[in-house]
Design a protein around this motif. Sequence first.
Motif, short mmCIF file in Angstrom:
data_model
loop_
_atom_site.label_atom_id
_atom_site.label_comp_id
_atom_site.label_asym_id
_atom_site.label_seq_id
_atom_site.Cartn_x
_atom_site.Cartn_y
_atom_site.Cartn_z
N SER A 138 56.93 66.33 50.81
CA SER A 138 56.26 65.23 50.32
C SER A 138 57.17 64.60 49.45
O SER A 138 57.82 63.34 49.26
CB SER A 138 55.01 65.11 49.85
N ALA A 139 57.63 65.52 48.19
CA ALA A 139 58.14 64.99 47.11
C ALA A 139 59.74 64.82 47.39
O ALA A 139 60.50 64.02 46.91
CB ALA A 139 58.14 65.91 45.97
N GLN A 140 60.26 65.74 48.17
CA GLN A 140 61.79 65.80 48.74
C GLN A 140 62.04 64.56 49.23
O GLN A 140 63.05 63.92 49.40
CB GLN A 140 62.24 66.96 49.41
N THR A 141 61.02 64.09 50.31
CA THR A 141 61.25 62.79 51.03
C THR A 141 61.31 61.73 49.87
O THR A 141 62.16 60.68 50.23
CB THR A 141 60.12 62.54 52.05
N MET A 142 60.36 61.64 48.87
CA MET A 142 60.72 60.53 48.01
C MET A 142 62.13 60.44 47.24
O MET A 142 62.63 59.61 47.14
CB MET A 142 59.46 60.65 46.95
N SER A 143 62.36 61.99 47.00
CA SER A 143 63.80 61.76 46.63
C SER A 143 65.00 61.49 47.56
O SER A 143 65.90 60.74 47.18
CB SER A 143 64.18 63.56 46.38
N LEU A 144 64.49 61.43 48.82
CA LEU A 144 65.47 60.93 49.72
C LEU A 144 65.46 59.52 50.02
O LEU A 144 66.67 58.76 50.08
CB LEU A 144 64.97 61.43 51.19
N TRP A 145 64.25 58.77 49.61
CA TRP A 145 64.48 57.33 49.52
C TRP A 145 65.17 56.96 48.34
O TRP A 145 66.04 55.95 48.50
CB TRP A 145 62.73 57.02 49.04
N PHE A 146 65.23 57.84 47.26
CA PHE A 146 66.15 57.17 46.09
C PHE A 146 67.39 57.44 46.25
O PHE A 146 68.53 56.93 45.77
CB PHE A 146 65.71 57.90 44.88
N LEU A 147 67.78 58.59 47.33
CA LEU A 147 69.04 58.85 47.60
C LEU A 147 69.92 57.60 48.49
O LEU A 147 71.03 57.63 48.38
CB LEU A 147 69.39 60.05 48.65
N SER A 148 68.83 56.70 48.84
CA SER A 148 69.59 55.34 49.34
C SER A 148 70.54 54.59 48.36
O SER A 148 71.37 54.02 48.50
CB SER A 148 68.59 54.41 49.90
N SER A 149 69.68 54.76 46.82
CA SER A 149 70.30 54.05 45.87
C SER A 149 71.42 54.84 45.45
O SER A 149 72.71 54.24 45.24
CB SER A 149 69.50 54.07 44.82
N ALA A 150 71.48 56.06 45.80
CA ALA A 150 72.62 56.96 45.44
C ALA A 150 73.87 56.68 46.34
O ALA A 150 75.02 56.56 45.94
CB ALA A 150 72.32 58.47 45.61
N ALA A 151 73.58 56.50 47.40
CA ALA A 151 74.74 56.37 48.68
C ALA A 151 75.26 54.93 48.29
O ALA A 151 76.35 54.48 48.37
CB ALA A 151 74.04 56.36 49.93
N ALA A 152 74.22 53.80 48.04
CA ALA A 152 74.84 52.69 47.72
C ALA A 152 75.74 52.52 46.66
O ALA A 152 76.60 52.05 46.58
CB ALA A 152 73.58 51.66 47.29
N GLN A 153 75.49 53.08 45.38
CA GLN A 153 76.39 53.07 44.13
C GLN A 153 77.33 54.19 44.36
O GLN A 153 78.44 53.81 43.73
CB GLN A 153 75.49 53.53 43.11
N ALA A 154 77.47 54.99 45.32
CA ALA A 154 78.55 55.84 45.78
C ALA A 154 79.43 54.88 46.32
O ALA A 154 80.75 55.04 46.13
CB ALA A 154 78.31 57.17 46.48
N LEU A 155 78.89 54.24 47.25
CA LEU A 155 79.61 53.30 48.08
C LEU A 155 80.31 52.15 46.93
O LEU A 155 81.54 51.70 47.16
CB LEU A 155 78.72 52.50 49.12
N ASN A 156 79.57 51.65 46.13
CA ASN A 156 79.92 50.73 45.13
C ASN A 156 81.21 51.37 44.18
O ASN A 156 81.85 50.37 43.89
CB ASN A 156 78.86 50.30 44.15
N ALA A 157 81.15 52.30 44.06
CA ALA A 157 82.31 52.78 43.22
C ALA A 157 83.63 52.75 43.84
O ALA A 157 84.51 52.89 43.27
CB ALA A 157 81.98 54.60 42.91
N GLN A 158 83.51 52.94 45.32
CA GLN A 158 84.81 52.61 46.01
C GLN A 158 85.11 51.06 46.18
O GLN A 158 86.32 50.93 46.11
CB GLN A 158 84.65 53.19 47.45
N ILE A 159 83.96 50.28 46.37
CA ILE A 159 84.34 48.83 46.53
C ILE A 159 84.31 47.94 45.29
O ILE A 159 84.89 46.92 45.46
CB ILE A 159 83.47 48.31 47.87
N ALA A 160 83.48 48.27 44.42
CA ALA A 160 83.22 47.46 43.46
C ALA A 160 84.63 47.16 42.59
O ALA A 160 84.74 45.94 42.05
CB ALA A 160 82.11 47.84 42.40
N PRO A 161 85.29 48.12 42.25
CA PRO A 161 86.60 47.68 41.49
C PRO A 161 87.40 47.04 42.15
O PRO A 161 88.46 46.27 41.72
CB PRO A 161 87.20 49.22 41.53
#
Length: 497
Positions: free
Chosen positions: A434-457
Motif C-alpha cells: 500500500s505505502a510503496q504503491t503511493m511511493s510509485l505514484w510520486f515516482l511519476s513526478s521523479a520520472a518527469a523531472q528526470a526527463l526535465n533535467a534532459q530537456i529543460a536546458p
Amino acid sequence: MSELNKQKIVDSVPQKGFFGHPKGLFTLFFTEFWERFSYYGMRAILVYYMYYEVSKGGLGISEGTAIAIVSIYGSLVYMSGIIGGWFADRILGTSKAVFYGGIFIMLGHIVLAIPGSISMFFVSMFLIVIGTGLLKPNVSSIVGEMYSEEDARRDAGFSIFYMGINLGGFLAPIIVGEIGMNYSFHLGFGLAAVGMLLGLIVFMMTKKKNLGLAGTVVPNPLSKEEKKKVYSSIGIAIVVLAIILAITIPLGFLTFESFITIVGILGFLIPAIYFTVMYRSPKTTRDERSRLIAYIPLFLAAVMFWAIQEQGSTILATYADKRTQLEFAGFHLSPTIFQSINPLFIIIFAPVFAWIWVKLGNRQPSVSKKFSIALLFAGLSFIIMMLPAYLGGENTLVSPLWLVLSYFLVVVGELCLSPVGLSATTKLAPKAFSAQTMSLWFLSSAAAQALNAQIAPLFTKISEVAYFGILGGVAILLSIILFLLSPMIQNKMKGIK
C-alpha cells in the motif's frame, strides 16, 4: 494488511469533524500545509539562489546548469519516496515515517539557512531528499487509511487534503520569496525550516486524538531473519557507494553531466522494477495484478503531465525573471510571486471540482478520462506560451497575464489528475504494497523531472516557439490516445471506479 485490519483502522478514526470528513483530516491537512510551506518556500527562491551572482547573495552557477540541478533535485526528492514507502511498509509504519521525515527536512532547511559553500548546499539537498521521501508518500497513505474503499467521500477528502497542500504552496512564495529575494536567501531558507517545525508540532500534538490507529500498523513487517539480512545489505550498500564516489569523483568519471544521465535512467528504471516486483509477488492477487496493468498508462500520463507542470519552478521561473514585465498596474512584481498563482487557483477551484465529482456520483468520467483531460489542458498551457514569442519576438518583455493564463490552464488539468491520482492509487494498490504503491505514484513526478533535467536546458538553446510548441503538442497527442484507451483501462480495474 487484511480487510479486518483495514476496517479496524477506519473504525478507530473519528469519522465526523472536519468539513464532514474524518477528524484526522484536520491533522494531516495542517501537517502537510506546513511541510509544503517549507518545501515551496525553499523552491520559490532555489533557482534564483543558484544562478544569481555571488555579489547578489547567490552561488553564481550558470542558468542552464541551475535549471538542470533543480530538476534533478526534484526528481531525487520524489524518487526517495520509494525508500520512504518501503520503510513504512516493512519497518516503521506511516506515522513514524512522517515524523522522522519532517526532522530530516527541517535539518536540511537549517543547513541552507547557514551561509556556506556549494558543498553545504548539496548536504542540505541530501537531507531534504531523504526527509521528503519519508514524509510525502506516507502522509497521503494515512489519508487513504481513514476511509473505507466504498466511502463516497474519498475523492472529495483527497481534494480537501490537496487544497491544504496548495494553501501552503500559495503563501510560501509570497512570504519566503519576499524575504529571500529582497533581504537574504538564507533568511528565506530559515523561514522554511520554521514552517517544517510547525508542521511537526501540529502532527505530534493532534495525531493520538484524531488519527486513531491510522498510520500505526506496519502492513508487511520484516521477520527477524529478514531484518538481519536487510540491515546487513543496507550497511554494505552504503560502504560500496562511498567507495564508488571516492574513486569516480576524483578521476572525473562521475561528472554533473553523467549524474544527470544516471538519474534520468533511474527515473524510469526504478518504477519499472517496482511494477515488476509487485506484479510477480505471490502476495499480489489476480485482480490486483490486473489493476496494476491498468495503472501503467495512468502512470505514464502522469509523467507527461508533471513534466510540464513542474517547469513552473524552472522554465517559467526564469521566464518570469527575464522575459516578463514586472511593472504592472502600478505595482512592482517579484518573480517569485508567479509561483503562488498555481496554488491560488487550486485553492479557488479545488472545492468546485470536489463538488462536481460528488454531484456527478457514478456519472463522473472514469479515472483514465480525467487523466486525458488533464493532459489536454497541460498541453494547451504550453501552446499558449508560444504566442508571446511568435507575436512579438523573444527580445521584448511580455505581459504577466500570459503566465497567469498558462498557470490557470495547467491547474485545470492538475485538478483532474493529482487528487484523482492519489485516490486511485490507494484503491488500485495491492494490499501488501500500500505505502510503496503511493511511493510509485510520486515516482511519476521523479520520472518527469528526470526527463526535465534532459530537456529543460534546451530552453536556452532553441527558440521559445519550438520549445513550448513541441512539448505542448506531445501532451495533446497523448491525451487523445489515453482517451481512446479509456474503456480498456477501466475494464482492467476490476470494479474499481
